[in-house]
Write an enzyme that holds these catalytic residues in place. Structure first.
Site, PDB file in Angstrom:
ATOM      1  CG  ASN A 155      11.274 -11.833  14.196  1.00 36.29           C
ATOM      2  OD1 ASN A 155      11.219 -10.611  14.258  1.00 36.29           O
ATOM      3  ND2 ASN A 155      10.873 -12.491  13.136  1.00 36.29           N
ATOM      4  CD  GLU A 254       7.856  -5.347   6.089  1.00 39.53           C
ATOM      5  OE1 GLU A 254       8.175  -4.635   5.135  1.00 39.53           O
ATOM      6  OE2 GLU A 254       8.665  -6.020   6.747  1.00 39.53           O
ATOM      7  CB  CYS A 288       7.044 -12.860   9.846  1.00 43.20           C
ATOM      8  SG  CYS A 288       8.187 -12.202   8.625  1.00 43.20           S
ATOM      9  CD  GLU A 467       8.638  -0.806   4.306  1.00 43.75           C
ATOM     10  OE1 GLU A 467       9.872  -0.689   4.437  1.00 43.75           O
ATOM     11  OE2 GLU A 467       7.835  -0.493   5.193  1.00 43.75           O
TER      12      GLU A 467
HETATM   13  P1  NAD Z   1       4.862  -7.021  18.843  1.00 42.08           P
HETATM   14  O1  NAD Z   1       3.791  -6.534  17.957  1.00 42.08           O
HETATM   15  O2  NAD Z   1       4.521  -7.485  20.198  1.00 42.08           O
HETATM   16  O3  NAD Z   1       5.955  -5.860  19.074  1.00 42.08           O
HETATM   17  C1  NAD Z   1       6.615  -5.232  17.997  1.00 42.08           C
HETATM   18  C2  NAD Z   1       7.038  -3.841  18.415  1.00 42.08           C
HETATM   19  O4  NAD Z   1       5.888  -3.042  18.655  1.00 42.08           O
HETATM   20  C3  NAD Z   1       7.860  -3.804  19.695  1.00 42.08           C
HETATM   21  O5  NAD Z   1       8.879  -2.836  19.530  1.00 42.08           O
HETATM   22  C4  NAD Z   1       6.844  -3.339  20.733  1.00 42.08           C
HETATM   23  O6  NAD Z   1       7.400  -2.669  21.829  1.00 42.08           O
HETATM   24  C5  NAD Z   1       5.997  -2.387  19.901  1.00 42.08           C
HETATM   25  N1  NAD Z   1       4.636  -2.173  20.385  1.00 42.08           N
HETATM   26  C6  NAD Z   1       3.825  -3.076  20.993  1.00 42.08           C
HETATM   27  N2  NAD Z   1       2.615  -2.496  21.242  1.00 42.08           N
HETATM   28  C7  NAD Z   1       2.680  -1.228  20.773  1.00 42.08           C
HETATM   29  C8  NAD Z   1       1.758  -0.141  20.742  1.00 42.08           C
HETATM   30  N3  NAD Z   1       0.528  -0.248  21.216  1.00 42.08           N
HETATM   31  N4  NAD Z   1       2.167   1.021  20.176  1.00 42.08           N
HETATM   32  C9  NAD Z   1       3.402   1.138  19.669  1.00 42.08           C
HETATM   33  N5  NAD Z   1       4.322   0.154  19.684  1.00 42.08           N
HETATM   34  C10 NAD Z   1       3.963  -1.019  20.228  1.00 42.08           C
HETATM   35  O7  NAD Z   1       5.635  -8.124  18.022  1.00 42.08           O
HETATM   36  P2  NAD Z   1       6.804  -9.077  18.510  1.00 42.08           P
HETATM   37  O8  NAD Z   1       6.247 -10.031  19.503  1.00 42.08           O
HETATM   38  O9  NAD Z   1       7.980  -8.218  18.884  1.00 42.08           O
HETATM   39  O10 NAD Z   1       7.194  -9.847  17.150  1.00 42.08           O
HETATM   40  C11 NAD Z   1       6.597 -11.034  16.723  1.00 42.08           C
HETATM   41  C12 NAD Z   1       5.507 -10.739  15.714  1.00 42.08           C
HETATM   42  O11 NAD Z   1       6.041  -9.972  14.645  1.00 42.08           O
HETATM   43  C13 NAD Z   1       4.929 -11.972  15.054  1.00 42.08           C
HETATM   44  O12 NAD Z   1       3.543 -11.835  14.942  1.00 42.08           O
HETATM   45  C14 NAD Z   1       5.548 -11.979  13.670  1.00 42.08           C
HETATM   46  O13 NAD Z   1       4.822 -12.649  12.673  1.00 42.08           O
HETATM   47  C15 NAD Z   1       5.622 -10.524  13.398  1.00 42.08           C
HETATM   48  N6  NAD Z   1       6.638 -10.236  12.369  1.00 42.08           N
HETATM   49  C16 NAD Z   1       6.218  -9.932  11.104  1.00 42.08           C
HETATM   50  C17 NAD Z   1       7.169  -9.689  10.107  1.00 42.08           C
HETATM   51  C18 NAD Z   1       6.782  -9.376   8.678  1.00 42.08           C
HETATM   52  O14 NAD Z   1       7.661  -8.986   7.912  1.00 42.08           O
HETATM   53  N7  NAD Z   1       5.536  -9.543   8.282  1.00 42.08           N
HETATM   54  C19 NAD Z   1       8.514  -9.745  10.425  1.00 42.08           C
HETATM   55  C20 NAD Z   1       8.890 -10.073  11.723  1.00 42.08           C
HETATM   56  C21 NAD Z   1       7.940 -10.311  12.706  1.00 42.08           C
HETATM   57  O1  6OD Z   2      13.884 -10.421   4.413  1.00 39.19           O
HETATM   58  C1  6OD Z   2      13.259  -9.390   4.685  1.00 39.19           C
HETATM   59  O2  6OD Z   2      13.436  -8.325   4.076  1.00 39.19           O
HETATM   60  C2  6OD Z   2      12.269  -9.405   5.759  1.00 39.19           C
HETATM   61  N1  6OD Z   2      11.584  -8.261   5.945  1.00 39.19           N
HETATM   62  C3  6OD Z   2      12.078 -10.519   6.487  1.00 39.19           C
HETATM   63  C4  6OD Z   2      11.103 -10.634   7.497  1.00 39.19           C
HETATM   64  C5  6OD Z   2      11.128 -11.690   8.315  1.00 39.19           C
HETATM   65  C6  6OD Z   2      10.191 -11.850   9.372  1.00 39.19           C
HETATM   66  O3  6OD Z   2      10.422 -12.323  10.435  1.00 39.19           O
END
Ligand code: NAD
Ligand code: 6OD
Length: 486
Positions: A155, A254, A288, A467
């Protein structure tokens, strides 16, 4: 069409398994590059290169010198701003107006803040009396954790990758990065940046591929990896925790969110509407920290819904370079189908669709992009899966509340705990409510205002650890206490 290669031991290389997959532009649905998938031999090579780099000059380098190199990475991202912008936009379809003020500048800023943090590092000292009437001095000392795997989502590709690579390198670790298979382009560019500023080969490596059965799983299961830092979905976080259990490796995660906004009748309604438009629809709802649940105090409920609807309808989808574009596409056809599936479920559950809930018709080059319309629902039950599950699209549900306690209960009634937003002019209310919101980040009368020194992370199923600034040192370095009898 461009080739996107792995970056191992300071050199770009094709994966040894000979497999390629397409990198799709979400605005057109067409491939704009092809990506070389890393196999387990490539992951082995990347981890070995990282481990070898740890025994070289990198982790013993004086802090000031390492800090200067990290700062040089930031400057080099600035110098290559247009290349990063073009790569990020091709991978995500997000508007230039967003990527050029958020994603790319933050990529550089992430290196700058950790260059500063490491340059100004201090330790604690604990002088003590000893049983024999003498004295001893305890002091804390940090050393790198070792080889850190960084796994990131699609994202905010550059922002979220550098948010973890920068502190890992600043603390003297070596990194193997695995960007999302959907958005590998900016991470791939970082390899050349590292070479150009003199970061030694092997300190930063990139492997491309998917999660299960591919580079992601191979990396997290690799015994040569000392710590794993991950951003992505909660379910993926659980799988990675299981992988990290072998060898009791450290993990920072995260994860997802289902973030609430509480809008009180005493708020500045102009600011609350403007802020909620941003918090719900920025990056097509794919942040997120985005708000998916809006609770509005009853006296202003109807006015707020009407005004949010009017603003949402001004967000026109369009080409990233068009200054009039207010919203980009979702990341993929699969994600578009997931979000439109929620549209259907909301109708079936009896939601009132205030606006959106469908796919816009766009002609020409953009006809096959992954567009959905900004969507607002009311009238769903609080226990509906639509109000409980993270959708990760430009969608919110708005419900009324009648008291502070009810608002707090509604906001906290979720498995997630990432972010919450409070809109009120009442300072006493702010102090009463903000500390009781079960979220890692609470914004009051603003959204996504970031000071990179502050702790960032989620509670409950939104993550483990914090972090940001000096808080990152807790994960990216190993702390020892040294006790000297004097
Ligand atoms: P995802 O979990 O599908 O994938 C994230 C990464 O993990 C990718 O690089 C993927 O290839 C890898 N991956 C997937 N399965 C794996 C496994 N079994 N072992 C190792 N690596 C693996 O997430 P996404 O669809 O790319 O992103 C969207 C999600 O991320 C949403 O749920 C969003 O809320 C979350 N997100 C959270 C934050 C935060 O800071 N809390 C920030 C951004 C996105
Ligand atoms: O602003 C940041 O440092 C951060 N980790 C944002 C995360 C956004 C999630 O999609």
């Amino acid at each position: 069409m461009k080739d996107i290669l792995n970056f191992i031991d300071g050199a770009y290389c094709e994966g040894s398994i000979g497999r390629w997959f397409d990198d799709i532009d979400p605005c057109t649905g067409q491939a704009h590059a092809r990506i070389s998938e890393a196999g387990s031999d490539d992951v082995n090579r990347a981890v070995s290169a990282a481990r070898n780099a740890l025994s070289g000059p990198w982790s013993q380098m004086p802090q000031a010198a390492r800090s200067a190199m990290i700062r040089a990475v930031a400057e080099e991202i600035d110098n290559r701003f247009n290349a990063f912008l073009e790569a990020e936009v091709a991978d995500t379809g997000k508007p230039h107006s967003l990527a050029s003020v958020v994603d790319i500048p933050r990529g550089a800023a992430n290196f700058r803040i950790f260059a500063d943090i490491i340059a100004n590092l201090s330790e604690h000292a604990f002088p003590m009396d000893t049983p024999d009437g003498g004295r001893a001095l305890n002091y804390t000392s940090r050393r790198p954790k070792g080889v850190v795997a960084v796994i990131s989502p699609w994202n905010l590709p550059l922002l979220l990758m550098t948010w973890k690579v920068a502190p890992a390198l600043a603390c003297g670790n070596a990194v193997v990065a695995k960007p999302s298979e959907e958005t590998p382009a900016t991470c791939a560019l970082l390899g050349d940046v590292m070479n150009s500023v003199g970061i030694p080969p092997g300190v930063f490596n990139v492997v491309h591929g998917f999660g299960p059965g591919s580079a992601g799983e191979a990396l997290t299961k690799h015994p040569g990896v000392d710590a794993i830092t991950f951003t992505g979905e909660t379910r993926t976080g659980e799988a990675i925790m299981k992988a990290a259990a072998a060898g009791t490796r450290d993990i920072s995660s995260e994860l997802g969110g289902k973030n609430a906004a509480l809008v009180f009748a005493d708020c500045d309604i102009d600011a609350a509407v403007e802020g909620t438009v941003r918090s719900t629809f920025t990056n097509c709802g794919q942040v997120c920290l985005c708000t998916e649940r809006v609770y509005v105090e009853r006296p202003i409920f109807n006015a707020f819904v009407d005004r949010l609807k009017a603003e949402a309808e001004k967000l026109h989808p369009g080409a990233p370079t068009d200054a009039k574009t207010g919203i980009g596409p979702l990341i993929s056809a699969e994600h578009r189908d997931k979000v439109t599936g929620y549209f259907e479920r909301a109708r079936a559950a009896g939601a009132t669709v205030v606006t959106g809930g469908d796919v816009p018709v766009i002609d020409g080059d953009l006809a096959n992009g992954f567009w959905v319309r900004p969507t607002i629902w009311t009238g769903l039950a609080e226990d509906s899966p639509l109000v409980k599950e993270e959708i990760f699209g430009p969608v919110c549900h708005i419900a009324p509340f009648d008291s502070e306690e009810e608002a707090l209960h509604l906001a906290n009634d979720t498995d997630y705990g990432l972010a919450a937003t409070l809109w009120t002019r009442d300072l006493s209310r702010t102090h009463r409510i903000a500390p009781r919101l079960e979220a890692g980040i609470v914004w009051v009368n603003t959204w996504n205002l970031r000071d990179l020194r502050t702790p960032f992370g989620g509670s409950k199923q939104s993550g483990i650890g914090r972090e940001g600034g000096a808080y990152s040192l807790e994960f990216y370095s190993e702390l020892s206490n040294i006790c000297i009898k004097m």
